[in-house]
Design an enzyme around this catalytic site. Sequence first.
Site, PDB file in Angstrom:
ATOM      1  N   ASP A  37       0.505  -1.053   0.104  1.00 41.34           N
ATOM      2  CA  ASP A  37       0.283   0.261   0.017  1.00 41.34           C
ATOM      3  C   ASP A  37       1.009   1.241   0.621  1.00 41.34           C
ATOM      4  O   ASP A  37       2.082   0.917   0.043  1.00 41.34           O
ATOM      5  CB  ASP A  37      -1.236  -0.162   0.740  1.00 41.34           C
ATOM      6  CG  ASP A  37      -1.453   1.170   0.901  1.00 41.34           C
ATOM      7  OD1 ASP A  37      -2.255   2.109   0.567  1.00 41.34           O
ATOM      8  OD2 ASP A  37      -1.232   1.886   2.023  1.00 41.34           O
ATOM      9  N   ILE A  38       0.134   2.602  -0.558  1.00 44.71           N
ATOM     10  CA  ILE A  38       1.001   3.169  -0.294  1.00 44.71           C
ATOM     11  C   ILE A  38       1.304   4.461   0.902  1.00 44.71           C
ATOM     12  O   ILE A  38       2.079   4.731   1.389  1.00 44.71           O
ATOM     13  CB  ILE A  38       0.534   4.060  -1.701  1.00 44.71           C
ATOM     14  CG1 ILE A  38       1.402   3.652  -3.387  1.00 44.71           C
ATOM     15  CG2 ILE A  38       1.894   5.563  -1.652  1.00 44.71           C
ATOM     16  CD1 ILE A  38       1.261   4.440  -4.287  1.00 44.71           C
ATOM     17  N   ASP A  39       0.172   5.434   1.371  1.00 47.29           N
ATOM     18  CA  ASP A  39      -0.265   6.111   2.029  1.00 47.29           C
ATOM     19  C   ASP A  39      -0.494   5.715   3.413  1.00 47.29           C
ATOM     20  O   ASP A  39      -1.124   4.327   3.326  1.00 47.29           O
ATOM     21  CB  ASP A  39      -1.788   6.685   1.776  1.00 47.29           C
ATOM     22  CG  ASP A  39      -1.476   8.042   0.922  1.00 47.29           C
ATOM     23  OD1 ASP A  39      -0.722   7.756  -0.241  1.00 47.29           O
ATOM     24  OD2 ASP A  39      -3.192   8.409   0.224  1.00 47.29           O
ATOM     25  N   ASP A 215      -1.322  -0.554   5.713  1.00 44.11           N
ATOM     26  CA  ASP A 215      -2.208  -0.094   7.151  1.00 44.11           C
ATOM     27  C   ASP A 215      -3.407   0.398   7.703  1.00 44.11           C
ATOM     28  O   ASP A 215      -3.697   0.232   8.878  1.00 44.11           O
ATOM     29  CB  ASP A 215      -1.397   1.513   7.197  1.00 44.11           C
ATOM     30  CG  ASP A 215      -2.202   2.765   6.379  1.00 44.11           C
ATOM     31  OD1 ASP A 215      -2.859   3.620   6.995  1.00 44.11           O
ATOM     32  OD2 ASP A 215      -1.936   2.177   5.415  1.00 44.11           O
TER      33      ASP A 215
END
Length: 268
Positions: A37-39, A215
């Site tokens: 995942d990124i953010d 997250d």
Amino acid sequence: MTNAQTTEISEPSPRETIANLIASIVSEPERYALFFDIDGTLLDLAETPDAIKVPEGLTDDLIALSAHLNGALALVTGRALSYADTLFSPHRFPIAGLHGTERRLLDGNIIRAEPTAEFLEVKQRLATLPESFPGVLVEDKGAAVAVHFRQVPELANHVGEAMRVAIAKVGAGYTLQHGKMVLEIRPDNADKGGALEAYLAEPPFAGRIPIAFGDDVTDEAMFKLVNAKGGKSIHIGAPTDSTIARKRLSRPQAVRDMIASIVRKRLY
């Protein structure tokens, strides 16, 4: 990775440490496929989506890690693919955007869903929401739309009601996705678990052990898929966070440290 960084990790299943996992990826890269995942996972969260920054050196480390894995690295995000590309420009990673609604393959081809007329009308109406609720941010993602209320958490109930009305007007084919201080309307025919499953059916991901990092609640679909396939699921956040992930890292910096550690050990 230093001892201090290692102690940040809480392991529900202590049979294998993160340090051991790093060593395995370094020595046997052909065994693993990595999904990030990124953010909130690779990058630190910010007050607004556009305020998120890519730390210096991260893109180069991801490129090196991807090469080490012979391309078996993909980003899986709720962001639009086009936005994710601006973060890591000019490199183009395999990316599943909008929770898998759009997906770039290793060869560069993109598979995506097209929005309905009903959705486009609702999205246009939601764009005016900040006029009634200052501080709310509407993010147009193309085939999806997200309403952020991180700056005005006291408006959570108002945003929730507006989005429930909106999803009812959109009709079939869409779902209301909850996230961290954000609600999103997106196509219901894809989630991050489905995106991983699609990648794992294709080279160079096929036949490898999947490792997923995330997250948010939207990443639980990844963890469910990875756990079922005997892979490694790693949640980024506090020990009190509810998750089905089997390992944990404290914050995005710990993820970036892990990536850097793999890359440096590979080089030496």
